[in-house]
Design a protein around this motif. Structure first.
Motif, PDB file in Angstrom:
ATOM      1  N   SER A 107      -3.598   7.218   4.486  1.00  0.00           N
ATOM      2  CA  SER A 107      -2.625   6.587   5.357  1.00  0.00           C
ATOM      3  C   SER A 107      -2.110   7.262   6.255  1.00  0.00           C
ATOM      4  CB  SER A 107      -1.266   6.620   4.166  1.00  0.00           C
ATOM      5  OG  SER A 107      -1.010   7.798   3.789  1.00  0.00           O
TER       6      SER A 107
ATOM      7  N   THR B  96     -12.524   6.623  -7.353  1.00  0.00           N
ATOM      8  CA  THR B  96     -11.389   6.137  -7.980  1.00  0.00           C
ATOM      9  C   THR B  96     -11.655   4.858  -8.306  1.00  0.00           C
ATOM     10  OG1 THR B  96      -9.967   7.634  -6.581  1.00  0.00           O
ATOM     11  CG2 THR B  96      -8.801   5.744  -7.719  1.00  0.00           C
TER      12      THR B  96
ATOM     13  N   TRP C  35      -3.200   6.460  -7.307  1.00  0.00           N
ATOM     14  CA  TRP C  35      -4.352   5.718  -6.693  1.00  0.00           C
ATOM     15  C   TRP C  35      -4.859   4.694  -7.845  1.00  0.00           C
ATOM     16  CZ3 TRP C  35      -7.648  10.463  -5.067  1.00  0.00           C
ATOM     17  CH2 TRP C  35      -6.901  11.185  -4.023  1.00  0.00           C
TER      18      TRP C  35
ATOM     19  N   PHE D 103     -10.289   0.884   2.482  1.00  0.00           N
ATOM     20  CA  PHE D 103      -9.187   1.790   1.956  1.00  0.00           C
ATOM     21  C   PHE D 103      -9.325   3.018   2.858  1.00  0.00           C
ATOM     22  CE2 PHE D 103     -10.287  -0.415  -1.766  1.00  0.00           C
ATOM     23  CZ  PHE D 103      -8.843  -0.782  -2.378  1.00  0.00           C
TER      24      PHE D 103
ATOM     25  N   ASP E 150       0.666  12.590  -3.719  1.00  0.00           N
ATOM     26  CA  ASP E 150       1.634  11.639  -4.019  1.00  0.00           C
ATOM     27  C   ASP E 150       2.890  12.337  -3.374  1.00  0.00           C
ATOM     28  OD1 ASP E 150       3.829  11.296  -6.604  1.00  0.00           O
ATOM     29  OD2 ASP E 150       2.691   9.571  -5.739  1.00  0.00           O
TER      30      ASP E 150
ATOM     31  N   ILE F 143      -4.110   4.810   1.682  1.00  0.00           N
ATOM     32  CA  ILE F 143      -3.634   5.554   0.538  1.00  0.00           C
ATOM     33  C   ILE F 143      -3.295   7.128   0.929  1.00  0.00           C
ATOM     34  CG2 ILE F 143      -4.931   6.445  -1.437  1.00  0.00           C
ATOM     35  CD1 ILE F 143      -5.042   3.514  -1.713  1.00  0.00           C
ATOM     36  N   LYS F 144      -2.294   7.643   0.271  1.00  0.00           N
ATOM     37  CA  LYS F 144      -1.593   8.922   0.509  1.00  0.00           C
ATOM     38  C   LYS F 144      -2.592   9.805  -0.037  1.00  0.00           C
ATOM     39  CE  LYS F 144       3.215   7.876   1.324  1.00  0.00           C
ATOM     40  NZ  LYS F 144       4.482   8.131   0.595  1.00  0.00           N
TER      41      LYS F 144
ATOM     42  N   TYR G  49     -11.701   8.719  -2.692  1.00  0.00           N
ATOM     43  CA  TYR G  49     -11.157   7.013  -3.033  1.00  0.00           C
ATOM     44  C   TYR G  49     -12.127   6.211  -3.858  1.00  0.00           C
ATOM     45  CZ  TYR G  49      -9.563   2.687  -4.150  1.00  0.00           C
ATOM     46  OH  TYR G  49      -8.948   1.317  -4.891  1.00  0.00           O
TER      47      TYR G  49
ATOM     48  N   ASP H 286       0.822  -1.238  -0.003  1.00  0.00           N
ATOM     49  CA  ASP H 286      -0.023   0.108   0.076  1.00  0.00           C
ATOM     50  C   ASP H 286       0.851   1.271   0.092  1.00  0.00           C
ATOM     51  OD1 ASP H 286       1.010   0.503   2.485  1.00  0.00           O
ATOM     52  OD2 ASP H 286      -1.302   0.087   3.413  1.00  0.00           O
ATOM     53  N   GLN H 287       0.430   2.417  -0.059  1.00  0.00           N
ATOM     54  CA  GLN H 287       1.210   3.486  -0.293  1.00  0.00           C
ATOM     55  C   GLN H 287       1.512   4.222   0.969  1.00  0.00           C
ATOM     56  OE1 GLN H 287      -1.723   6.118  -2.419  1.00  0.00           O
ATOM     57  NE2 GLN H 287      -0.431   5.896  -4.231  1.00  0.00           N
TER      58      GLN H 287
ATOM     59  N   THR I 228      -4.976   0.807  -7.642  1.00  0.00           N
ATOM     60  CA  THR I 228      -6.554   0.024  -7.674  1.00  0.00           C
ATOM     61  C   THR I 228      -6.406  -0.806  -8.661  1.00  0.00           C
ATOM     62  OG1 THR I 228      -7.600   2.275  -6.771  1.00  0.00           O
ATOM     63  CG2 THR I 228      -8.962   0.722  -7.856  1.00  0.00           C
TER      64      THR I 228
ATOM     65  N   SER J  24     -14.805   2.716   1.520  1.00  0.00           N
ATOM     66  CA  SER J  24     -13.742   3.893   1.339  1.00  0.00           C
ATOM     67  C   SER J  24     -14.081   4.878   2.587  1.00  0.00           C
ATOM     68  CB  SER J  24     -14.365   4.428  -0.024  1.00  0.00           C
ATOM     69  OG  SER J  24     -13.279   5.492  -0.260  1.00  0.00           O
TER      70      SER J  24
END
Length: 380
Positions: A140, A76, A176, A137, A163, A159-160, A73, A50-51, A180, A67
């Protein structure tokens, strides 16, 4: 290339049995994050990074997701998979955007998602467990929630929000999508988004590359606005990237890192020529034009005097954060910031994009609602 792909090199897919972990995990064949050791998987499982840099064991086929605090997200997932039936629950602030977005028309299943696992802004782990989703999800940086979810046996992917390598909306959304795609076993739509985003970005860059500072308007992105606070976007946040990429000077760039509350004296000092209002506030341009916000006088700000205050659109999702409509956001901003250089017909640009990318025929009313989002869509 400005789109970040480096983190994907760390994603490892595994269809073989690894060394055994705890007896309980092995007996129940559950998916879990590693905690300094190895995890046992079956042919029906795989491991992703994961991120947040954590290896997470997930089902080979993901049929249900939740989510959480990473608000964009949920859409996404749709952009990557062309489906929302897997979204069994989402954060209430995400749902508020969803029901006021085009996604509710493109994929009505999204409105079946529950929001009950979030109570008073906090994730309720017991309610989250009841959903029995394949993957949860979460943002992060919500480390406490992630730790609690994993301790409860919930497969959790961090998830960040931004980025790390690029801090650009296009790069963030693509990261993302790529993750995904690995989880959902599909990459076609992610690749198409990358291609379209690069094309639009390159087109705009080529047209603004020789502009001087004086040829760019002084612009301000207001993230949230009420009679209680004026929160603006500055360096290292999406507003700064959007403005720099579309031919404007970000007046907050030198004074604000990320986002920050400021007072009217600071606004007067900056005196922006253009103001953009996100969908994280219910405030509309008319509220500034008519000076209706208690305790604030916007009447002497150039953007207000010249009627250059704009509400950022909301299509598949809010356009300020990373979204599947990011190429359209670039064009919309470029046209406002540099109208002599960019003469897009945004109605047709939006219509064509939705047909090509989402295979959906927008009506004139749909396009009007995208370009003129309701205050009801605000995250408040």
């Amino acid at each position: 290339m400005y789109i970040n792909k480096t983190f994907m090199a760390a994603i490892a897919l595994s269809a073989v049995t690894l060394a055994a972990c705890s007896n309980d995990e092995g007996a129940n064949n559950t998916s879990s994050a590693t905690n300094g050791g190895e995890v046992q998987t079956t042919a029906e499982e795989k491991i992703v990074m994961d991120q947040a840099g954590t290896e997470v064991t997930i089902p080979g086929q993901v049929d249900s997701i939740v989510s959480g605090g990473i608000l964009p997200y949920f859409h996404t997932w749709y952009v990557a998979t062309n489906s929302t039936k897997e979204i069994v629950a989402m954060h209430p602030n995400s749902y508020n955007a969803a029901e006021n977005s085009m996604l509710a028309k493109l994929s009505p299943d999204v409105l079946n998602a529950s929001t009950d696992f979030v109570k008073n802004g906090e994730t309720n782990i017991e309610e989250l467990m009841k959903l029995n989703a394949d993957v949860y999800f979460e943002l992060s940086t919500n480390e406490k929630t992630i730790e609690q979810a994993r301790a409860a046996g919930i497969t959790t992917v961090g998830i960040k929000a931004i980025d790390a390598a690029a801090a650009e909306p296009l790069a963030t959304f693509n990261s993302w999508l790529e993750l995904t795609g690995q989880i959902a076993n599909t990459t076609e739509r992610a690749d198409r988004f990358l291609e379209e985003g690069e094309k639009v970005q390159d087109e705009i860059k080529a047209n603004i590359k020789d502009l001087t500072t004086e040829q760019k308007p002084d612009a301000l992105m207001i993230y949230q606005l009420s009679d209680q606070a004026i929160t603006v976007s500055g360096k290292g946040f999406f507003g700064n990237q959007w403005l720099n990429a579309t031919g404007a000077n970000d007046v907050a760039e030198e004074d604000v890192q990320g986002r920050k509350d400021v007072n009217m004296e600071q606004i007067y000092s900056w005196n922006p020529e253009v103001i953009y209002l996100t969908n994280f506030t219910p405030i509309q341009p008319e509220d500034l034009y008519n000076n209706t916000i208690p305790g604030q006088d916007w009447s002497e700000v150039d953007a207000v005097k010249n009627k250059q205050v704009y509400k950022i659109p909301l299509g598949i999702y809010r356009w300020f954060p990373p979204s599947g409509d990011a190429p359209l956001m670039l064009k919309w901003l470029a046209q406002h910031n540099q109208p002599d250089l960019f003469t897009y017909d945004m109605n047709e640009e939006i219509r064509t994009y939705y047909k090509d990318f989402y295979d959906y025929d927008l009506t004139d009313e749909d396009i009007h609602s995208i370009l003129n989002p309701s205050s009801d869509a605000a995250n408040w």
